[in-house]
Scaffold this motif. Structure first.
Motif, PDB file in Angstrom:
ATOM      1  N   TYR A   9       0.865  -1.177   0.000  1.00 23.17           N
ATOM      2  CA  TYR A   9       0.000   0.000   0.000  1.00 23.17           C
ATOM      3  C   TYR A   9       0.906   1.233   0.000  1.00 23.17           C
ATOM      4  CZ  TYR A   9       0.962   0.014   5.069  1.00 23.17           C
ATOM      5  OH  TYR A   9       1.570   0.021   6.297  1.00 23.17           O
ATOM      6  N   PRO A  10       0.420   2.360  -0.439  1.00 27.21           N
ATOM      7  CA  PRO A  10       1.269   3.562  -0.462  1.00 27.21           C
ATOM      8  C   PRO A  10       1.500   4.102   0.942  1.00 27.21           C
ATOM      9  CG  PRO A  10      -0.957   4.097  -1.186  1.00 27.21           C
ATOM     10  CD  PRO A  10      -0.908   2.606  -1.051  1.00 27.21           C
ATOM     11  N   LEU A  11       2.746   4.366   1.255  1.00 26.91           N
ATOM     12  CA  LEU A  11       3.046   4.983   2.538  1.00 26.91           C
ATOM     13  C   LEU A  11       2.523   6.423   2.547  1.00 26.91           C
ATOM     14  CD1 LEU A  11       6.683   3.680   3.054  1.00 26.91           C
ATOM     15  CD2 LEU A  11       4.673   3.094   4.429  1.00 26.91           C
ATOM     16  N   PRO A  12       2.145   6.937   3.709  1.00 24.61           N
ATOM     17  CA  PRO A  12       1.622   8.308   3.759  1.00 24.61           C
ATOM     18  C   PRO A  12       2.692   9.325   3.356  1.00 24.61           C
ATOM     19  CG  PRO A  12       1.990   7.446   5.972  1.00 24.61           C
ATOM     20  CD  PRO A  12       2.155   6.300   5.038  1.00 24.61           C
ATOM     21  N   THR A  13       2.255  10.370   2.717  1.00 25.11           N
ATOM     22  CA  THR A  13       3.149  11.457   2.340  1.00 25.11           C
ATOM     23  C   THR A  13       3.283  12.440   3.507  1.00 25.11           C
ATOM     24  OG1 THR A  13       1.360  12.839   1.484  1.00 25.11           O
ATOM     25  CG2 THR A  13       2.361  11.247  -0.047  1.00 25.11           C
ATOM     26  N   ALA A  14       4.184  13.383   3.354  1.00 29.49           N
ATOM     27  CA  ALA A  14       4.362  14.395   4.397  1.00 29.49           C
ATOM     28  C   ALA A  14       3.061  15.146   4.660  1.00 29.49           C
ATOM     29  CB  ALA A  14       5.469  15.361   4.002  1.00 29.49           C
ATOM     30  N   GLU A 184      -5.082   1.240   6.579  1.00 24.95           N
ATOM     31  CA  GLU A 184      -6.000   1.699   7.619  1.00 24.95           C
ATOM     32  C   GLU A 184      -5.364   1.574   9.001  1.00 24.95           C
ATOM     33  OE1 GLU A 184     -10.525   0.875   9.348  1.00 24.95           O
ATOM     34  OE2 GLU A 184      -9.715  -0.389   7.730  1.00 24.95           O
ATOM     35  N   ARG A 185      -4.745   0.425   9.278  1.00 29.27           N
ATOM     36  CA  ARG A 185      -4.096   0.255  10.573  1.00 29.27           C
ATOM     37  C   ARG A 185      -2.911   1.210  10.720  1.00 29.27           C
ATOM     38  NH1 ARG A 185      -4.118  -6.228  11.973  1.00 29.27           N
ATOM     39  NH2 ARG A 185      -6.142  -6.700  11.037  1.00 29.27           N
ATOM     40  N   HIS A 186      -2.204   1.401   9.641  1.00 30.49           N
ATOM     41  CA  HIS A 186      -1.072   2.324   9.629  1.00 30.49           C
ATOM     42  C   HIS A 186      -1.533   3.730  10.024  1.00 30.49           C
ATOM     43  CE1 HIS A 186       2.928   3.346   7.466  1.00 30.49           C
ATOM     44  NE2 HIS A 186       2.551   4.416   8.136  1.00 30.49           N
ATOM     45  N   ASP A 187      -2.547   4.220   9.335  1.00 27.77           N
ATOM     46  CA  ASP A 187      -3.034   5.576   9.610  1.00 27.77           C
ATOM     47  C   ASP A 187      -3.614   5.702  11.016  1.00 27.77           C
ATOM     48  OD1 ASP A 187      -2.269   6.418   7.098  1.00 27.77           O
ATOM     49  OD2 ASP A 187      -4.266   6.245   6.222  1.00 27.77           O
ATOM     50  N   THR A 188      -4.297   4.654  11.472  1.00 28.08           N
ATOM     51  CA  THR A 188      -4.863   4.684  12.821  1.00 28.08           C
ATOM     52  C   THR A 188      -3.760   4.821  13.865  1.00 28.08           C
ATOM     53  OG1 THR A 188      -6.792   3.370  12.171  1.00 28.08           O
ATOM     54  CG2 THR A 188      -6.217   3.390  14.512  1.00 28.08           C
ATOM     55  N   ALA A 189      -2.659   4.098  13.672  1.00 28.24           N
ATOM     56  CA  ALA A 189      -1.534   4.184  14.608  1.00 28.24           C
ATOM     57  C   ALA A 189      -0.945   5.588  14.627  1.00 28.24           C
ATOM     58  CB  ALA A 189      -0.469   3.161  14.245  1.00 28.24           C
ATOM     59  N   LEU A 190      -0.772   6.180  13.452  1.00 24.91           N
ATOM     60  CA  LEU A 190      -0.205   7.527  13.394  1.00 24.91           C
ATOM     61  C   LEU A 190      -1.109   8.528  14.103  1.00 24.91           C
ATOM     62  CD1 LEU A 190       1.234   7.830   9.756  1.00 24.91           C
ATOM     63  CD2 LEU A 190       2.185   6.681  11.766  1.00 24.91           C
ATOM     64  N   ARG A 191      -2.407   8.431  13.846  1.00 22.40           N
ATOM     65  CA  ARG A 191      -3.343   9.367  14.490  1.00 22.40           C
ATOM     66  C   ARG A 191      -3.342   9.183  15.999  1.00 22.40           C
ATOM     67  NH1 ARG A 191      -6.664   7.953   9.997  1.00 22.40           N
ATOM     68  NH2 ARG A 191      -7.801   6.492  11.339  1.00 22.40           N
ATOM     69  N   TRP A 192      -3.301   7.942  16.445  1.00 21.27           N
ATOM     70  CA  TRP A 192      -3.341   7.679  17.883  1.00 21.27           C
ATOM     71  C   TRP A 192      -2.116   8.258  18.568  1.00 21.27           C
ATOM     72  CZ3 TRP A 192      -0.924   5.497  22.020  1.00 21.27           C
ATOM     73  CH2 TRP A 192      -1.717   5.235  23.142  1.00 21.27           C
ATOM     74  N   VAL A 193      -0.952   8.028  18.021  1.00 19.95           N
ATOM     75  CA  VAL A 193       0.274   8.560  18.626  1.00 19.95           C
ATOM     76  C   VAL A 193       0.247  10.088  18.622  1.00 19.95           C
ATOM     77  CG1 VAL A 193       2.775   8.781  18.334  1.00 19.95           C
ATOM     78  CG2 VAL A 193       1.696   6.531  18.176  1.00 19.95           C
TER      79      VAL A 193
END
Length: 221
Positions: A9-14, A184-193
């Motif tokens: 999946y595409p990694l998030p951009t800046a 989805e899990r990736h983004d959820t982790a970033l938002r949580w932190v």
């Protein structure tokens, strides 16, 4: 109870990194880089030809190179190839025998193999602090920031960031130098932190912060 096969999946951009709630600034005199669980066993979930795996390792290597230039200590975590069932305990219920079935995959990714002077910590639970010397490494070096990269974003990376916060160490989770089982899990982790315990930033920003602050006056990093 085993690791799933992960589609790239595409990694998030800046621009997609969650905004920080706190004005913390990453600094080479205060930071330690943690390369979390980058063992072949965990990376195998992505497959050898995975674009996601390649991007993750490139970002982690870029961070390590920047830390080398800035004099920032580099720490790795690695689960032992052989674990007593009493040590593995409840992990077995969720993930099976883990490396116990694949001890030959315990080595760290060759492109990021530890060098002399790096620290490799034995990993026992999701948090890199649990039963390890990570807290002592930070204290002995007088450092109170932890830069986290590796796998998996929503498991060990997130939990380690949270425990760093609870120990009054500022965690910086590098959002495009971690990976998970899906976006989805990736983004959820970033938002949580970002919302509860740390700062999320992209690798380019982390490299810029480390190398610019470490450069002598009048020298461009």
């Amino acid at each position: 109870m085993t690791l799933p096969a992960v589609d790239s999946y595409p990694l998030p951009t800046a621009a997609e990194m969650p905004a920080p709630r706190v004005p913390w600034t990453l600094h080479p005199d205060r930071a330690v880089l943690l390369l979390h669980d980058l063992q072949e066993h965990f990376l195998d979930a992505y497959g050898e030809r995975s674009a996601l795996r390649a991007q993750l390792l490139r970002a982690a290597l870029r961070l390590r190179d920047a830390c080398d230039r800035a004099g920032v200590p580099v720490v790795y975590t690695a689960q032992p190839a052989h674990q007593d069932p009493a040590d593995r305990a409840l992990l077995t219920d969720f993930w099976g025998e883990g490396l116990g079935r694949r001890p030959h995959r315990a080595q760290l990714a060759p492109d990021l193999a530890p060098r002399e002077g790096d620290t490799v910590l034995t990993k026992w639970r999701y948090s890199a602090f649990h039963r390890s010397e990570l807290a002592q490494v930070l204290a002995a070096s007088g450092r109170d920031q932890l830069v986290v990269a590796g796998v998996y974003a929503g498991i060990g990376c997130q939990v380690t960031a949270c425990e760093a916060f609870m120990r009054d160490v500022q965690p910086f989770l590098v959002g495009d130098a971690v990976a998970d089982f899906d976006r989805e899990r990736h983004d959820t982790a970033l938002r949580w932190v970002a919302g509860t315990c740390g700062v999320v930033l992209d690798a380019a920003s982390a490299v810029r912060a480390l190398t610019t602050a470490a450069a002598p006056a009048g020298v461009l990093a």
